[in-house]
Design an enzyme around this catalytic site. Structure first.
Site, short mmCIF file in Angstrom:
data_model
loop_
_atom_site.label_atom_id
_atom_site.label_comp_id
_atom_site.label_asym_id
_atom_site.label_seq_id
_atom_site.Cartn_x
_atom_site.Cartn_y
_atom_site.Cartn_z
N GLU A 1 0.89 -1.17 0.00
CA GLU A 1 0.00 0.00 0.00
C GLU A 1 0.92 1.21 0.00
OE1 GLU A 1 -3.20 -0.20 -0.19
OE2 GLU A 1 -3.54 -2.30 0.32
N CYS B 1 -2.70 8.80 3.38
CA CYS B 1 -2.53 8.22 2.05
C CYS B 1 -3.72 8.55 1.16
CB CYS B 1 -2.34 6.72 2.16
SG CYS B 1 -3.61 5.93 3.16
#
Ligand code: NAP
Length: 523
Positions: free
Chosen positions: A256, A295
């Site tokens: 990720e 993020c």
């Protein structure tokens, strides 16, 4: 100064050598130190495989769900202490700290809930029973079993609580022991969480270990049945997934990573409407929450060319109200970035954006924080950069400036144009689109889905209910294609897949059903 020990091989152990120092980013005061030098990490991997794995696999899925509930409850009982630590070590406001800490307990509780329905089985069905004989006496079924290794959870600095909670929830429910390695600079919250769980006595032996500090040779001991679940920058992700040991042994790796998330405003949205209000509120939150160190934060704002002036002015007006400073000061609404390295990276990134665009607010110059000692703390002002030609711009589609920094760019109002521009980011975690025209929204969904892990549709109907594009929901998949890492986490029970093996079983359908805890052919 607190010394953070690692929890490996069943004991709390202190490393030797020069420690890394954790600071309060609001003031730069040192608050803790840690080292992993000299720790036997090969033994930690073995301990997980030989002690933690069997202990977890002996539990039914229902028992493991109960374990997650106990973990969530134990952490929840120390909520205030954890929020305070997130404020001190992460530069979080109270709201930011809740996002991380409550995100962890909430995700663990959600997985306890998802797992509860799996009952007293140890095998999970995957899909329907397939008849293999005409009379129905012979059938096939795919089942999911936990991998027999260890899941190493390497997390980014921005979510020391949630990062642990969301990965551990899936791994433990699947039946895999974990070794969590938080980012060193903000390890305090994860360290305390593991300490709380150890003190509460809720963890099966060897099921959860902590490496607090540099990773040393941890990853080089991973093998065929192990998992590396990584969250962090694309560069580190590339380095880790290319390690010869990882490649040679086909270690399962989930990445990720970076993401240049977009928010897109439809043409013709009335500036006095609730929908326009939702768009502004969401975008401002996504720029400033956790000082933009999410993020999922919005990095690129695409607006029909004739509305750029208006939207830019409205965003600037709202961002000007943000009070940047020491999060111990109650008037402060946005804290610092978390480290000197992040501050440097933000300033360089803003300069790179400014070389191609026009800075409307903020910038890279040093700034003092409200309530902080003069010249101390890693402060960045909310920064908005405008680009007049979205296709001619390059840096904005390539560089993730991990702070309260976003850019506004024009597009022609069509889903086609928006999709092409969004895709210049080469893969993102989330894109949000604000409009009420169903055709426009459908055009967005069909064209955005290839390059974005999640699509958040802001329309008038959800203006009072939607929580914003930055909120990751346990029941929905988190992860994005391309530069976002091409990974996948969460998404309800499918989030367990990373930690499971799929196997095809052929036999007596009644026996298969019994092994699956009575969940019949169509469950
Ligand atoms: P980073 O520098 O890549 O570090 C991430 C983690 O990797 C840290 O725990 C770090 O440990 C560890 N690490 C670094 N080198 C390693 C090595 N050789 N072996 C094993 N572990 C190693 O990223 P960051 O600065 O912490 O995080 C910011 C980035 O994370 C941003 O780009 C952001 O977009 C991304 N992020 C993505 C998501 C998502 O879900 N997609 C979520 C949050 C953040 P040390 O701290 O000890 O170096």
């Amino acid at each position: 100064m607190i010394t953070l020990k690692s929890f490996v091989n069943g004991r709390w152990q202190e490393g030797s050598g020069e420690p890394s120092v954790l600071v309060n980013p609001s003031t730069e005061e040192p608050i803790a130190e840690t080292s992993t030098e000299g720790l036997d990490l090969a033994a930690a991997v073995r301990y997980a495989r030989e002690v933690g794995g069997p202990a977890l696999r002996a539990l039914t899925l229902g028992d493991r769900a109960a374990l997650l509930k106990a973990i969530s409850k134990a952490l929840g009982e120390h909520r205030d202490e954890l929020l305070d630590m997130a404020k001190r070590n992460g530069g979080n406001t109270k709201g930011d700290a809740k996002f991380d800490v409550d995100g962890a307990t909430g995700t663990l509780a959600a997985y306890a809930h998802f797992g509860k329905g799996l009952g007293d089985a140890r095998l999970m069905p995957d899909g329907d029973s397939v008849p293999l004989s005409r009379d129905g006496d012979w059938a096939g079924r795919h089942v999911l079993v936990p991998k027999e290794g260890v899941a190493v959870l390497v997390n980014a600095f921005n979510f020391p609580g949630w990062g642990f909670g969301e990965k551990a929830a899936c791994a433990l429910l699947a039946g895999m022991p974990v070794i969590v390695k938080p980012a060193t600079s903000t390890a305090l919250v994860t360290w305390r969480m593991i300490q709380i769980l150890d003190e509460a006595g809720v963890l099966p032996e060897g099921s959860v270990q902590l490496v607090c500090g540099a990773p040393g040779d941890l990853l080089s001991h991973l093998g065929e049945q192990d998992v590396l679940a990584f969250t962090g920058s694309a560069d580190t992700g590339l380095h880790l997934r290319s390690m010869p040991e990882i490649l040679e042994r086909n270690v399962t790796v989930n990445v990720e990573a970076d993401s240049l998330n977009s928010a897109v405003l439809a043409p013709g949205v009335d500036p006095d409407s609730d929908l326009y209000g939702l768009f502004l509120k969401d975008v401002v939150r996504e720029i400033t929450q956790k000082a933009g160190q999410k993020c999922t934060a919005v990095r690129r704002i695409f607006v029909p060319a004739d509305q750029v002036e208006r939207v830019a002015a409205d965003l600037v007006a709202r961002l000007e109200e943000v009070v940047v400073g020491n999060t111990a000061d109650p008037s402060v609404t946005m804290g610092p970035v978390t480290s000197a390295r992040q501050l440097r990276d933000n300033r360089q990134g803003i300069d790179a954006l400014a070389a191609e665009g026009t800075v409307l607010l903020g910038g890279s110059e040093p700034v003092d924080g409200v309530g902080a000692p003069e010249g101390k703390g890693y402060y960045v002002r909310p920064t908005l950069v405008r680009f007049d030609d979205a296709r001619a711009a390059t840096v904005v589609h390539q560089r993730e400036v991990f702070g309260p920094v976003s850019s506004i760019l024009p597009y022609d109002g069509t889903p086609e144009d928006a999709a092409e521009l969004v895709a210049l980011g080469r893969g993102s975690l989330v894109a949000s689109a604000y409009g009420d025209d169903p055709e426009w929204l459908e055009g967005v969904v069909t064209r955005f889905a290839q390059w974005n892990g999640r699509i958040y549709l802001g329309s008038s109907g959800v203006a009072g209910a939607a929580l914003g594009s930055g909120m990751v929901i346990p029941a929905l998949m988190h992860g994005g294609p391309g530069r976002a890492g091409n990974g996948s986490e969460l998404g309800g029970l499918s989030g367990l897949r990373l930690y499971q093996r799929r196997s095809a079983i052929q036999g007596d359908p009644a026996l298969l059903e019994r092994m699956l805890g009575g969940r019949g052919p169509t469950s």
